[in-house]
Design a protein around this motif. Structure first.
Motif, short mmCIF file in Angstrom:
data_model
loop_
_atom_site.label_atom_id
_atom_site.label_comp_id
_atom_site.label_asym_id
_atom_site.label_seq_id
_atom_site.Cartn_x
_atom_site.Cartn_y
_atom_site.Cartn_z
N PHE A 25 -58.35 98.67 28.18
CA PHE A 25 -58.21 98.18 26.78
C PHE A 25 -56.87 98.79 26.35
CE2 PHE A 25 -62.90 98.55 27.32
CZ PHE A 25 -63.21 97.18 27.29
N GLY A 26 -55.98 99.38 27.08
CA GLY A 26 -54.81 99.68 26.39
C GLY A 26 -54.74 100.59 25.19
N LEU A 27 -55.90 101.79 25.35
CA LEU A 27 -55.88 102.43 24.05
C LEU A 27 -55.27 103.73 24.04
CD1 LEU A 27 -59.77 101.67 23.43
CD2 LEU A 27 -57.83 100.58 22.19
N GLN A 28 -55.04 104.39 23.06
CA GLN A 28 -54.76 105.90 23.10
C GLN A 28 -55.81 106.59 22.50
OE1 GLN A 28 -51.72 106.91 24.17
NE2 GLN A 28 -50.98 104.95 24.49
N VAL A 60 -55.23 96.10 23.33
CA VAL A 60 -54.45 95.14 23.81
C VAL A 60 -54.68 94.08 24.63
CG1 VAL A 60 -52.12 95.33 25.17
CG2 VAL A 60 -52.68 97.29 23.80
N VAL A 61 -54.60 92.86 24.32
CA VAL A 61 -55.02 91.79 24.98
C VAL A 61 -54.48 91.66 26.38
CG1 VAL A 61 -55.31 89.29 24.93
CG2 VAL A 61 -55.61 90.53 22.83
N PRO A 83 -42.75 94.74 28.14
CA PRO A 83 -41.87 94.53 26.62
C PRO A 83 -42.48 93.41 26.00
CG PRO A 83 -40.67 93.68 28.37
CD PRO A 83 -41.95 94.34 29.14
N ARG A 84 -42.97 92.49 26.54
CA ARG A 84 -43.58 91.07 25.86
C ARG A 84 -44.87 91.68 25.47
NH1 ARG A 84 -42.51 85.78 28.96
NH2 ARG A 84 -43.39 85.20 27.18
N PHE A 85 -45.98 91.75 26.11
CA PHE A 85 -47.29 92.02 25.86
C PHE A 85 -47.66 93.47 25.64
CE2 PHE A 85 -46.82 88.37 28.38
CZ PHE A 85 -47.00 87.33 27.36
N GLY A 86 -47.18 94.53 25.70
CA GLY A 86 -47.45 96.06 25.38
C GLY A 86 -48.13 96.63 26.77
N ALA A 125 -53.30 99.29 34.15
CA ALA A 125 -54.53 98.50 34.16
C ALA A 125 -54.98 97.84 35.23
CB ALA A 125 -54.41 97.18 33.21
N VAL A 126 -54.13 97.62 36.45
CA VAL A 126 -54.49 97.10 37.57
C VAL A 126 -55.08 98.29 38.31
CG1 VAL A 126 -53.64 96.25 39.95
CG2 VAL A 126 -52.76 95.21 37.64
N LEU A 127 -54.40 99.51 38.16
CA LEU A 127 -54.90 100.76 39.02
C LEU A 127 -56.48 101.14 38.26
CD1 LEU A 127 -51.78 102.90 38.97
CD2 LEU A 127 -52.44 101.71 40.90
N ALA A 128 -56.50 100.92 36.99
CA ALA A 128 -57.80 101.20 36.43
C ALA A 128 -58.85 100.22 37.13
CB ALA A 128 -57.74 101.02 35.13
N ALA A 129 -58.47 98.90 37.10
CA ALA A 129 -59.53 97.84 38.00
C ALA A 129 -59.67 98.22 39.34
CB ALA A 129 -58.69 96.49 37.85
#
Length: 737
Positions: free
Chosen positions: A218-221, A246-247, A299-302, A424-428
């Motif tokens: 989910f891209g969370l801190q 983060v979408v 840079p574009r989607f965080g 996120a790919v490693l998490a998947a």
């Protein structure tokens, strides 16, 4: 199909322990001194030690190159393709930069190639071990300890350096524990980790791994939680911050996960037609890295990416061992060895070779020890990679050496290419690889039908690990498992045995309807050994199953004997008065109650009787003496008490594997108590080590001899029937079965 009935005639003497020892010439086993062999200095001894502790020297010179080399090369390449993404991903689980996962996939694998005895397990990064390391690094080096004063951000460089230091020190400690336990032949310690315990623990660890990857999906801190209930706190924080997701990270993880699942399903369908499985993880990593670089996901989607991966190997660093890591290191050492040896024995049984558990401890310990010096984190073997290594044609650890060399090439030359790989790919990748461990939830239904005690161990292990974290959860699981062992020995199956007609077989009368108790003989058996934890329960169950309240009967007997003694003393005091009356020609009327039934002496003229002076009666025998020698007035029947329905008791001790001092005292008390109620006790079925321990514990004395011990229950029963309430003799009987 009915058994054919045949008549057999067996003629042999009954054998008590003394006769058995004389007939078999029993004697103490010769004492062996293995330390003498271990201290011998010779060329053969040196060669044996070398082959034992460096197995590669034994099998590599005889390696059949033509038959096995191609299979090992293909297997090693397949494992390396899996090792690359898993090494990068599992480093995130350990809270370390991804490149340290590559280091941990190289050094330990090559060391195990030299010292391991299993041909098929794949040593390297493993999810459970990584999350255990991550729980330590995040607890001792949390983000909050590295906050920069100016902008309230985390100093990632300093944090990662401290965590790498902790992880490498932890790996060295784990290696020292494993090598030490292996050298003292402590490999049996893994037997205390039962299969339900290990499966429940790995399932809970899989849940921990899954939750730990949600922040990358989910891209969370998130805050770093450690200790009990840390998993619950993490889930609550994820739910609280879910709106901040983060979408781009969510979409990236979802697409990567779908691709990985699709490739795995395709491999399962086409595995008979494919020489090698499709490397879905490697293809997903390459594709995700290319898309991330081309589109600019960061840079574009965080979307958070791996970042710089330095090329080359790091120099060795002396670890700084800390006392605060000792407990976690021991837990990680035991869990890592348990997983490795269980998989190793599965493959060894399948392919017909032996795995030395003690040498496996040494091999894993050296892998972690050397790896820790080169800044690796603790490793074990991976179930998924081991299955691939075996199914792809691997025959020896040459496949492991090939995979480690392939990882070395990536570290030296190709690592920099993965700098734009999204986390996120490693998490998947991690979550998809958890499928096998998460499917272990099906154990609950299987254990419910098979063994509910094992189900209880599984559930307690799972819940404790989820709530208390991995280290405390393992301690609680082992303690609970050992407690259940004690409880189960305290509640064995007690049974009264009866004879199956026309046989010398004795079975529980409650389970076999045709089993009949031998008239006058009670046979009692326990299904577990008798020791300090259940000795009292054994005695209580024996007295209960015999159908006689032994303690109450002894108490009543002692009270009546005490009353008799008081009456006799009163008669002795009144004796001078009687003598004086007799000398003066007068009589003294005395009412005497001799027995419990208030027996009175009456003459024809009235209730008072003249007591003539007779010789003084003998004083009753003291309690505790053998009642066979007691006068008639001191027996149960003479005292007006109901005697037991049996005259002999046979204790079947064939289930005993050892005896302690408490057991010996309990057996002596059983002899004493049942003799008080005029029941003779015999023992049957003792093994030679138990007899030796009985001798050492001074069980045999003037009242208990080896003639009370019989070779079998049948011998004891036949002797008891032929000698009801008689002392031990030298029986020689001919029995017809």
């Amino acid at each position: 199909m009915e058994l054919r009935r045949r008549d057999y005639r067996v003629e042999r003497p009954l054998l008590n322990q003394e006769q058995l020892e004389e007939l078999g010439r029993w004697g103490p086993a010769p004492r062996t001194r293995p330390w003498r062999t271990s201290l011998q200095c010779s060329r053969a001894r040196a060669r044996a030690l070398l082959l034992q502790h460096l197995p590669v020297v034994a099998w590599l010179p005889r390696y059949p190159v033509r038959e096995w080399l191609l299979g090992d090369l293909l297997s090693g390449l397949s494992v390396a393709i899996m090792q690359l993404p898993q090494g990068l991903a599992y480093a995130l689980l350990a809270g370390l930069p991804p490149v340290f996962g590559l280091y941990s996939s190289f050094y330990p694998v090559f060391i195990y190639f030299l010292f391991g005895t299993s041909r098929h397990i794949s040593v390297g990064t493993f999810a459970v071990m990584s999350v255990m390391v991550g729980s330590v690094t995040e607890a001792l080096a949390p983000d909050e300890a590295f906050m920069q004063a100016g902008n309230s951000t985390v100093n990632v460089t300093a944090r990662d350096a401290e965590r790498v230091k902790l992880a490498s020190s932890l790996s060295v400690l784990v290696g020292l524990f494993q090598v030490g336990l292996g050298l003292v032949h402590f490999g049996f310690v893994v037997t205390y980790l039962s299969e339900p315990l290990v499966r429940g623990y790995t399932t809970a660890a899989a849940v921990q791994v899954f939750v730990s990857q949600l922040k990358y999906v989910f891209g969370l801190q998130l805050s770093s939680f450690s200790g009990p209930l840390s998993l619950i706190y993490t889930l609550l924080e994820v739910g609280w911050k879910l709106r901040q997701s983060v979408v781009g990270a969510v979409v990236t993880a979802a697409v990567a996960g779908l691709v990985l699942v699709a490739v795995k399903l395709l491999n399962d369908k086409l595995k008979r037609h494919l020489p090698l499985p499709i490397p879905g993880e490697l293809l997903t990593l390459i594709g995700a890295t290319a898309i991330s670089y081309g589109v600019g996901l960061q840079p574009r989607f965080g979307v958070d990416v791996v970042g710089s991966i330095p090329a080359g190997l790091l120099p060795p660093v002396a670890p700084s061992l800390a006392a605060r890591l000792v407990g976690n290191a021991f837990a990680i050492a035991v869990v890592g060895f348990a997983i490795a040896i269980s998989l190793g024995k599965i493959f060894a049984l399948k392919h017909g070779y032996q795995v030395d558990s003690n040498q496996e401890l040494v091999a894993l310990g050296l892998s972690n020890l050397v790896g820790g010096v080169f800044q690796c984190f603790p490793v074990s073997c991976s179930m998924s990679r081991s299955l691939v290594q075996e199914s792809a044609g691997g025959n020896t650890q040459v496949a492991g050496a090939v995979s480690s060399l392939f990882i070395l090439i990536i570290i030296l030359k190709l690592g920099e290419l993965f700098r734009d790989l999204p986390k996120a790919v490693l998490a998947a990748t991690i979550i998809v690889n958890l499928k096998g461990m998460l499917l272990q939830f099906r154990d609950v239904c299987a254990l419910w039908e098979a063994n509910r005690v094992d189900l209880l161990i599984w559930l307690v292990t799972f819940v404790a690990t989820i709530l208390l974290n991995l280290d405390l959860g393992l301690a609680v699981a082992v303690a609970f498992s050992l407690l259940l062992v004690v409880v189960r020995t305290q509640r064995p199956h007690y049974s009264v045995l009866g004879q199956i007609p026309d046989t010398d077989v004795y079975r529980d009368v409650a389970e076999y309807s045709e089993a009949r108790e031998v008239p006058g003989v009670k046979v009692f058996r326990s299904s577990a050994t008798v020791y300090f934890a259940n000795a009292d329960l054994y005695s209580d169950a024996l007295k209960q199953r015999c159908g006689v309240d032994v303690d109450q009967l002894i108490s009543r007997k002692k009270k009546l004997l005490r009353k008799q003694e008081l009456r006799l003393k009163r008669l002795q005091k009144e004796k001078p008065q009687q003598q004086a009356a007799a000398s003066t020609g007068t009589s003294v009327p005395i009412e005497v109650n001799i027995s419990d039934g208030a027996i009175k002496s009456h003459d024809a003229d009235g209730p008072k009787a003249q007591v003539s002076m007779e010789p003084e009666p003998a004083e009753p025998a003291a309690s505790g003496q053998d009642d066979t020698q007691a006068p008639g007035g001191c027996t149960l029947k003479g005292l007006g008490l109901p005697p037991p329905a049996f005259h002999s008791l046979v204790l079947d001790l064939s289930a005993l594997s050892f005896v302690d001092t408490v057991c010996i005292k309990s057996l002596k008390n059983i002899f004493r108590d049942f003799r008080e109620i005029e029941v003779e006790v015999y023992v049957a079925g003792c093994q030679a080590p138990v007899v030796t321990q009985l001798e050492a514990g001074h069980f045999f004395d003037a009242s208990i001899s080896k003639q009370h011990l019989f070779a079998s229950v049948h011998d004891a029963v036949l002797f008891a029937r032929q000698h009801p309430r008689s002392g031990p003799a030298s029986p020689v009987l001919v029995t017809k079965l």
